[in-house]
Design a protein around this motif. Structure first.
Motif, PDB file in Angstrom:
ATOM      1  N   ARG A 102       0.814  -1.218   0.000  1.00 28.66           N
ATOM      2  CA  ARG A 102       0.000   0.000   0.000  1.00 28.66           C
ATOM      3  C   ARG A 102       0.844   1.264   0.000  1.00 28.66           C
ATOM      4  N   LEU A 109      -0.569   1.712  -7.305  1.00 31.08           N
ATOM      5  CA  LEU A 109      -1.869   2.148  -6.811  1.00 31.08           C
ATOM      6  C   LEU A 109      -2.741   2.745  -7.903  1.00 31.08           C
ATOM      7  N   SER A 231      -5.846   2.610  -1.343  1.00 34.31           N
ATOM      8  CA  SER A 231      -4.824   3.615  -1.041  1.00 34.31           C
ATOM      9  C   SER A 231      -5.505   4.792  -0.361  1.00 34.31           C
TER      10      SER A 231
END
Length: 326
Positions: A102, A109, A231
């Motif tokens: 992440r 992302l 995200s």
């Protein structure tokens, strides 16, 4: 040809021979395919286990081919179910992977999807993979060929499957011909719709993926999109949607069909007109959406106000709300 469903080259050769004969003994298959008897017997027995053939009880034992459109289709459906399971597992693994990366790999992302056909494909697939709810901002232009002239078939199917759809339509769609029919179809199937000035096109699948069409000034169609994976950016888009949802105007209609009830108070035209005006459409925009002139819109409103005994549009709106029309 049949390797895709798990049959090897030798299996396919034996199957072709069996289908041509419709039924055969091991000896006949040995002669046709030039195989050792144990190999022919093993393949024929595997067909019985797969549902491609049945085995007689007489002597000599005969193997009878099951109709290919039944036997092969059953195997194909089973393979498709297995592939769906694999795809589901891949999505689970990707969720785990993205959760682990992440913050480590920002480039993962945001994904760019290019090409109108690919954008449409990913948009449809994103909806099909949704399990709880789709949220979205809707505004022109559209990637789909017909724009807003017919309902989204994937949405209707997902609504039938119990997936919730919450959509905020931009005020600009109020002037699109066919928009109201499209939205009414969605509402009848369970869509929750609201109207507001939205800053962009947006779709959010559950809390796991968002799509934002990439538009430049003057673009008339969507030919590229961003896919936003879990995200802080996705969290911000979800928060933006929820904040605007609270401030937007609901789109409602009474869902009655013309002539459906003897005591019906509104004609279908009047109902559609009130729905548009309650959503914030001007007389001109409502007329364009309904295929009327601005004067026709005003004539319908004057007639409605006369029937309800009110003198202003504000009073008309209050009375229509009291009666549950909007």
């Amino acid at each position: 040809m049949l390797e895709a469903i798990g049959l090897g080259r030798q299996d396919e050769e034996v199957y072709d021979a069996l289908v041509r004969r419709t039924q055969a003994t091991v000896a006949e298959i040995v002669a046709d395919c030039h195989l050792p008897p144990p190999s022919a017997r093993r393949v024929l027995q595997s067909f019985v286990e797969l549902g491609l053939a049945t085995r007689s009880t007489g002597r000599p034992v005969r193997y009878v081919a099951v109709s290919p459109d039944s036997g092969l289709e059953a195997i194909l459906r089973q393979r498709e179910r297995e592939l769906d399971d694999v795809r589901g597992h891949i999505r689970t693994l990707m969720d785990v992977y993205r959760a682990g990366t992440r913050f480590a790999h920002p480039g993962e992302l945001i994904e760019v999807v290019s090409g109108r056909e690919e954008v449409n494909h990913r948009w449809a697939r994103m909806q099909q993979d949704t399990r709880v709810q789709m949220r979205g901002f809707d505004r022109p232009p559209y990637a789909a060929p017909q724009e807003h002239t017919e309902p989204n078939p994937v949405e209707l199917q997902q609504l039938r499957n119990g997936v919730k759809y919450r959509v905020i339509y931009d005020t600009s769609v109020l002037e699109l011909p066919g928009w109201l029919d499209d939205v009414m179809t969605g509402l009848q199937h369970g869509e929750q719709a609201r109207i507001a000035a939205v800053p962009m096109k947006l779709g959010i699948s559950d809390d796991r993926l968002a799509i934002i069409p990439l538009l430049r000034a003057g673009d008339s169609v969507v030919s590229a999109s961003y896919l936003i994976h879990p995200s802080p950016l996705l969290d911000a888009l979800i928060a933006l949607f929820e904040a605007l949802w609270e401030r937007s105007r609901p789109v409602r209609f009474t869902a009655q069909e013309p002539g459906g009830e003897p005591g019906r108070e509104l004609s279908q035209d009047e109902e559609r007109l009130l729905t548009l005006l309650a959503a914030g459409a001007t007389d001109k925009a409502a007329g364009r959406a309904l295929g009327w002139s601005e004067r026709t819109v005003q004539r319908h409103l004057t007639r409605l106000m006369g029937r309800l005994g009110v003198r202003t549009r504000f009073q008309l709106a209050m009375e229509a709300t009291r009666r549950g029309w909007i």
